[in-house]
Design a protein around this motif. Structure first.
Motif, PDB file in Angstrom:
ATOM      1  N   MET A   1       0.849  -1.192   0.000  1.00 21.23           N
ATOM      2  CA  MET A   1       0.000   0.000   0.000  1.00 21.23           C
ATOM      3  C   MET A   1       0.886   1.245   0.000  1.00 21.23           C
ATOM      4  SD  MET A   1      -2.877   1.143   2.806  1.00 21.23           S
ATOM      5  CE  MET A   1      -3.581  -0.513   2.789  1.00 21.23           C
ATOM      6  N   GLU A   2       0.646   2.140  -0.930  1.00 19.91           N
ATOM      7  CA  GLU A   2       1.453   3.335  -1.057  1.00 19.91           C
ATOM      8  C   GLU A   2       0.644   4.568  -0.666  1.00 19.91           C
ATOM      9  OE1 GLU A   2       2.853   3.558  -5.026  1.00 19.91           O
ATOM     10  OE2 GLU A   2       3.913   1.641  -4.964  1.00 19.91           O
ATOM     11  N   LEU A   3       1.343   5.595  -0.207  1.00 20.13           N
ATOM     12  CA  LEU A   3       0.680   6.848   0.153  1.00 20.13           C
ATOM     13  C   LEU A   3      -0.070   7.415  -1.048  1.00 20.13           C
ATOM     14  CD1 LEU A   3       0.223   9.108   2.249  1.00 20.13           C
ATOM     15  CD2 LEU A   3       2.326  10.181   1.394  1.00 20.13           C
ATOM     16  N   LEU A   6      -3.476   5.881  -1.384  1.00 23.27           N
ATOM     17  CA  LEU A   6      -4.426   6.407  -0.402  1.00 23.27           C
ATOM     18  C   LEU A   6      -4.913   7.794  -0.793  1.00 23.27           C
ATOM     19  CD1 LEU A   6      -2.742   5.275   2.953  1.00 23.27           C
ATOM     20  CD2 LEU A   6      -4.667   4.207   1.749  1.00 23.27           C
ATOM     21  N   GLU A   7      -4.024   8.608  -1.324  1.00 26.48           N
ATOM     22  CA  GLU A   7      -4.423   9.948  -1.775  1.00 26.48           C
ATOM     23  C   GLU A   7      -5.416   9.853  -2.927  1.00 26.48           C
ATOM     24  OE1 GLU A   7      -0.324  12.418  -0.649  1.00 26.48           O
ATOM     25  OE2 GLU A   7      -0.555  11.491  -2.630  1.00 26.48           O
ATOM     26  N   HIS A   8      -5.195   8.910  -3.828  1.00 22.86           N
ATOM     27  CA  HIS A   8      -6.135   8.700  -4.939  1.00 22.86           C
ATOM     28  C   HIS A   8      -7.494   8.253  -4.409  1.00 22.86           C
ATOM     29  CE1 HIS A   8      -2.592   7.933  -7.933  1.00 22.86           C
ATOM     30  NE2 HIS A   8      -2.645   9.182  -7.495  1.00 22.86           N
ATOM     31  N   PHE A   9      -7.472   7.321  -3.473  1.00 26.88           N
ATOM     32  CA  PHE A   9      -8.702   6.786  -2.888  1.00 26.88           C
ATOM     33  C   PHE A   9      -9.503   7.894  -2.203  1.00 26.88           C
ATOM     34  CE2 PHE A   9     -10.286   5.272   1.320  1.00 26.88           C
ATOM     35  CZ  PHE A   9     -11.455   4.651   0.876  1.00 26.88           C
ATOM     36  N   VAL A  10      -8.850   8.739  -1.416  1.00 25.46           N
ATOM     37  CA  VAL A  10      -9.535   9.820  -0.701  1.00 25.46           C
ATOM     38  C   VAL A  10     -10.123  10.828  -1.684  1.00 25.46           C
ATOM     39  CG1 VAL A  10      -9.201  11.783   0.861  1.00 25.46           C
ATOM     40  CG2 VAL A  10      -8.202   9.557   1.413  1.00 25.46           C
ATOM     41  N   ALA A  11      -9.418  11.128  -2.739  1.00 25.74           N
ATOM     42  CA  ALA A  11      -9.934  12.086  -3.726  1.00 25.74           C
ATOM     43  C   ALA A  11     -11.223  11.567  -4.364  1.00 25.74           C
ATOM     44  CB  ALA A  11      -8.875  12.352  -4.800  1.00 25.74           C
ATOM     45  N   VAL A  12     -11.255  10.290  -4.708  1.00 25.66           N
ATOM     46  CA  VAL A  12     -12.469   9.712  -5.298  1.00 25.66           C
ATOM     47  C   VAL A  12     -13.603   9.724  -4.286  1.00 25.66           C
ATOM     48  CG1 VAL A  12     -13.499   7.628  -6.291  1.00 25.66           C
ATOM     49  CG2 VAL A  12     -11.157   8.281  -6.919  1.00 25.66           C
ATOM     50  N   ALA A  13     -13.295   9.376  -3.023  1.00 30.74           N
ATOM     51  CA  ALA A  13     -14.323   9.364  -1.983  1.00 30.74           C
ATOM     52  C   ALA A  13     -14.886  10.757  -1.757  1.00 30.74           C
ATOM     53  CB  ALA A  13     -13.733   8.799  -0.687  1.00 30.74           C
ATOM     54  N   ASP A  14     -14.030  11.781  -1.778  1.00 32.34           N
ATOM     55  CA  ASP A  14     -14.486  13.151  -1.540  1.00 32.34           C
ATOM     56  C   ASP A  14     -15.382  13.648  -2.675  1.00 32.34           C
ATOM     57  OD1 ASP A  14     -13.165  13.320   0.850  1.00 32.34           O
ATOM     58  OD2 ASP A  14     -11.422  14.396   0.060  1.00 32.34           O
ATOM     59  N   LEU A  15     -15.000  13.367  -3.904  1.00 37.42           N
ATOM     60  CA  LEU A  15     -15.730  13.906  -5.069  1.00 37.42           C
ATOM     61  C   LEU A  15     -16.788  12.955  -5.604  1.00 37.42           C
ATOM     62  CD1 LEU A  15     -12.658  15.491  -6.928  1.00 37.42           C
ATOM     63  CD2 LEU A  15     -14.376  16.666  -5.561  1.00 37.42           C
ATOM     64  N   GLU A  16     -16.737  11.694  -5.155  1.00 36.33           N
ATOM     65  CA  GLU A  16     -17.694  10.671  -5.605  1.00 36.33           C
ATOM     66  C   GLU A  16     -17.729  10.579  -7.128  1.00 36.33           C
ATOM     67  OE1 GLU A  16     -21.436  11.666  -3.811  1.00 36.33           O
ATOM     68  OE2 GLU A  16     -20.839  10.942  -1.834  1.00 36.33           O
ATOM     69  N   HIS A  17     -16.569  10.745  -7.735  1.00 40.33           N
ATOM     70  CA  HIS A  17     -16.505  10.748  -9.195  1.00 40.33           C
ATOM     71  C   HIS A  17     -15.051  10.529  -9.620  1.00 40.33           C
ATOM     72  CE1 HIS A  17     -17.350  11.981 -13.330  1.00 40.33           C
ATOM     73  NE2 HIS A  17     -18.645  11.967 -13.019  1.00 40.33           N
ATOM     74  N   PHE A  18     -14.811   9.564 -10.502  1.00 41.90           N
ATOM     75  CA  PHE A  18     -13.451   9.263 -10.948  1.00 41.90           C
ATOM     76  C   PHE A  18     -12.897  10.363 -11.847  1.00 41.90           C
ATOM     77  CE2 PHE A  18     -14.065   5.064  -9.252  1.00 41.90           C
ATOM     78  CZ  PHE A  18     -12.781   4.594  -8.999  1.00 41.90           C
TER      79      PHE A  18
END
Length: 296
Positions: A1-3, A6-18
């Motif tokens: 698991m790379e930082l 995690l940053e990519h995952f959080v961005a998608v979760a925040d915007l709910e859009h790829f």
């Protein structure tokens, strides 16, 4: 698991859009999707439910999100702290010195250092050479000024600078020797002596000075504090041999040159675990020392 994942995952979760997340991160949507899929494989769970309009967190995704935010925040805080240390906006500096060290004007160095870097916490510890060397080796001190006459610098440490301090005999104003300007060691041996306790660097070099000349001393007092030693000498309770710079700070004492060749001196060194300390505050401190060196 790379930082980065995690940053990519959080961005998608925040915007709910790829697509929107990819734009924020300045990467392609395919790269973002690959990163999230790789993360899902690593954690062994699906993180998002994908619909035609939105991307929603699964229950596993919600659990990971709180951890991911904390990890990203901790890394950002660590970067800020390290940046602050590099710029000396924070941090600490731990210095050691034998009690009688005078070759460098430490108060002057620390005064200018604190003026320039007021948020760096400074610890100045006075102790015997043995104690200071142990503290530098174990890492509780960044560097220390030690007496080489007490013991050599261990091979695990580096002597960054070396110094020597001239020594003088001192007596009280009413002492029988007070009218002298120069005195033989044999004459000093005729009077009670005020000495440091065994194990102190100055005591070691003074012992050697008298032993080499085969002069016995009548040690009437042993002390562990230089101020106390000077007080006793000032009251006429004995003679002592101390660094010239310390004697000059007590004008009520009479200094006597010691009639031996070469003139008595003691050796000291500034030691550290490395030639160039990792601690930024320690590096700045070492760079400033040369400008504040006392002269004979």
């Amino acid at each position: 698991m790379e930082l980065r994942q995690l940053e990519h995952f959080v961005a998608v979760a925040d915007l709910e859009h790829f697509t929107k997340a990819a734009e924020r991160l300045h990467i392609s949507q395919s790269a973002l999707s690959s990163s999230v899929r790789a993360l899902e494989r690593q954690v062994g769970a699906q993180l998002f439910e994908r619909t035609t309009r939105r991307v929603l967190l699964t229950s596993a995704g919600a659990v990971l999100l709180s951890h991911a935010r904390r990890i990203i925040g901790d890394v950002a805080a660590a970067r800020d702290d390290l940046r602050g240390v590099d710029n000396l906006e924070s941090g600490s500096l731990a210095i050691g010195a034998v009690q009688t060290f005078t070759a460098v004007d430490l108060p002057a160095v620390l005064e200018t250092f604190h003026q320039d870097y007021p948020r760096v916490q400074v610890v100045l510890r006075e102790a015997t050479t043995t104690t200071l060397l142990d503290a530098v080796e174990e890492g509780s001190l960044d560097c220390a000024f030690v007496a080489l006459d007490a013991q050599p610098v261990p091979t695990s440490l580096f002597a960054l600078r070396t110094y020597d301090e001239p020594l003088t005999a001192v007596v009280g104003a009413n002492h029988p020797l007070a009218d002298r300007r120069r005195v033989a060691l044999s004459t000093l041996g005729e009077y009670p002596y005020v000495d440091f306790e065994a194990g102190v660097g100055l005591q070691t070099v003074v012992d050697a000075l008298f032993d080499d000349s085969k002069v016995l001393r009548d040690i009437a007092f042993r002390v562990s504090d230089m101020r106390r030693l000077l007080d006793l000498v000032e009251r006429g309770l004995g003679v002592a041999v101390i660094p010239v710079a310390i004697a000059q700070e007590r004008p009520t004492l009479q200094q006597l040159d010691i009639d031996v060749v070469p003139a008595p001196r003691r050796s000291l060194a500034l030691v550290s675990r490395t030639r160039r300390p990792v601690n930024s505050a320690a590096r700045v401190f070492l760079d400033r020392i040369g400008a504040h060196r006392n002269h004979d």
